[in-house]
Design a protein around this motif. Sequence first.
Motif, PDB file in Angstrom:
ATOM      1  N   THR A 175      -0.974   6.974 -18.014  1.00  0.00           N
ATOM      2  CA  THR A 175      -1.213   7.794 -16.825  1.00  0.00           C
ATOM      3  C   THR A 175      -0.382   7.315 -15.647  1.00  0.00           C
ATOM      4  O   THR A 175      -0.393   6.130 -15.311  1.00  0.00           O
ATOM      5  CB  THR A 175      -2.702   7.772 -16.426  1.00  0.00           C
ATOM      6  N   TYR A 176       0.293   8.264 -15.015  1.00  0.00           N
ATOM      7  CA  TYR A 176       1.078   7.988 -13.811  1.00  0.00           C
ATOM      8  C   TYR A 176       0.542   8.838 -12.658  1.00  0.00           C
ATOM      9  O   TYR A 176       0.205  10.014 -12.855  1.00  0.00           O
ATOM     10  CB  TYR A 176       2.548   8.339 -14.036  1.00  0.00           C
ATOM     11  N   PRO A 177       0.471   8.267 -11.456  1.00  0.00           N
ATOM     12  CA  PRO A 177       0.049   9.047 -10.292  1.00  0.00           C
ATOM     13  C   PRO A 177       1.168   9.958  -9.808  1.00  0.00           C
ATOM     14  O   PRO A 177       2.354   9.663  -9.983  1.00  0.00           O
ATOM     15  CB  PRO A 177      -0.263   7.970  -9.249  1.00  0.00           C
ATOM     16  N   ILE A 178       0.780  11.066  -9.205  1.00  0.00           N
ATOM     17  CA  ILE A 178       1.733  11.987  -8.582  1.00  0.00           C
ATOM     18  C   ILE A 178       1.381  12.037  -7.101  1.00  0.00           C
ATOM     19  O   ILE A 178       0.322  12.524  -6.719  1.00  0.00           O
ATOM     20  CB  ILE A 178       1.639  13.395  -9.205  1.00  0.00           C
ATOM     21  N   PHE A 179       2.263  11.497  -6.267  1.00  0.00           N
ATOM     22  CA  PHE A 179       1.995  11.389  -4.838  1.00  0.00           C
ATOM     23  C   PHE A 179       2.511  12.611  -4.082  1.00  0.00           C
ATOM     24  O   PHE A 179       3.533  13.194  -4.446  1.00  0.00           O
ATOM     25  CB  PHE A 179       2.664  10.127  -4.272  1.00  0.00           C
ATOM     26  N   ASN A 180       1.796  12.972  -3.010  1.00  0.00           N
ATOM     27  CA  ASN A 180       2.227  14.086  -2.173  1.00  0.00           C
ATOM     28  C   ASN A 180       3.009  13.567  -0.954  1.00  0.00           C
ATOM     29  O   ASN A 180       3.328  12.390  -0.862  1.00  0.00           O
ATOM     30  CB  ASN A 180       1.043  14.952  -1.755  1.00  0.00           C
ATOM     31  N   SER A 181       3.281  14.465  -0.021  1.00  0.00           N
ATOM     32  CA  SER A 181       4.115  14.112   1.131  1.00  0.00           C
ATOM     33  C   SER A 181       3.447  13.138   2.090  1.00  0.00           C
ATOM     34  O   SER A 181       4.105  12.520   2.930  1.00  0.00           O
ATOM     35  CB  SER A 181       4.510  15.380   1.905  1.00  0.00           C
TER      36      SER A 181
END
Length: 261
Positions: free
Chosen positions: A202-208
């Motif tokens: 699992t990898y995180p997906i970061f926002n702005s």
Amino acid sequence: MNETTGKYRAPALERGLDVVELLSEQDEALSKKEISERLGLSVNELFRMLYVLEERGFIAADEETGKFRLTLRTFELSNRHPPLQRLLSAASTELQDLADQTQQACHIAVHQDNMMVVVAQQDSPYKMGFTIRLSARIDIHGSGSGLAFLAFQTDSQANAILEKSNATAEQKQMALSQLEKIRRQGYFVGASPQISGVTNITYPIFNSTKKVEAVLTMPFLTLNSDSLHHQVVSFEDSRKAVGETAERLISAIGGVHPDAR
């Protein structure tokens, strides 16, 4: 049926939400009588509620049986939320490419109500694979998706989320003990607590705003190349592919890593 414990009550709205929640948990459509019995309401109390929900497109009645089922209306509304809409748009081809490259299934989950909810998924192109269904709710304390999400919260935020979850004291402590390692390496890798032979990546997906918008998970199923008679993509190559896909998704939504300056 959920009970509203806040200061204000809206009985009619609560009954409508109870109907939607009940139908969301069913594999088969329910009749008016079945709905009324499970919610502890009379058919007369439900009549107007069912009519309005059907008129607004949240539920639909089968033409032959008259039984009610949930439509995709709630899912469509949730997808209009701008951050999620951007992510799902970017993920439509990325998940397919990732599955084709690794011969493994993959999915994207978001945090909701102290659970992780699957909002996009892609089956393995091969005949074997482990797939989690769309809209499935996953325990936040006992999943790669949940732990990767928690790892990139503040300590107080992670504690607060776990306190509101259904985790036991032991499960909360076990989850908290893993967060620093996940934070250091930037992703989670661990054996699935539910399925033997499956390792979650699992990898995180970061926002702005440098917050975790969602997480990308591959339930890596160990395959035997000798019996399958074709080359199997290794675990490490698959892990790298998940990481590269996560990076492209972050870029696609204008995301920024927490350690970026």
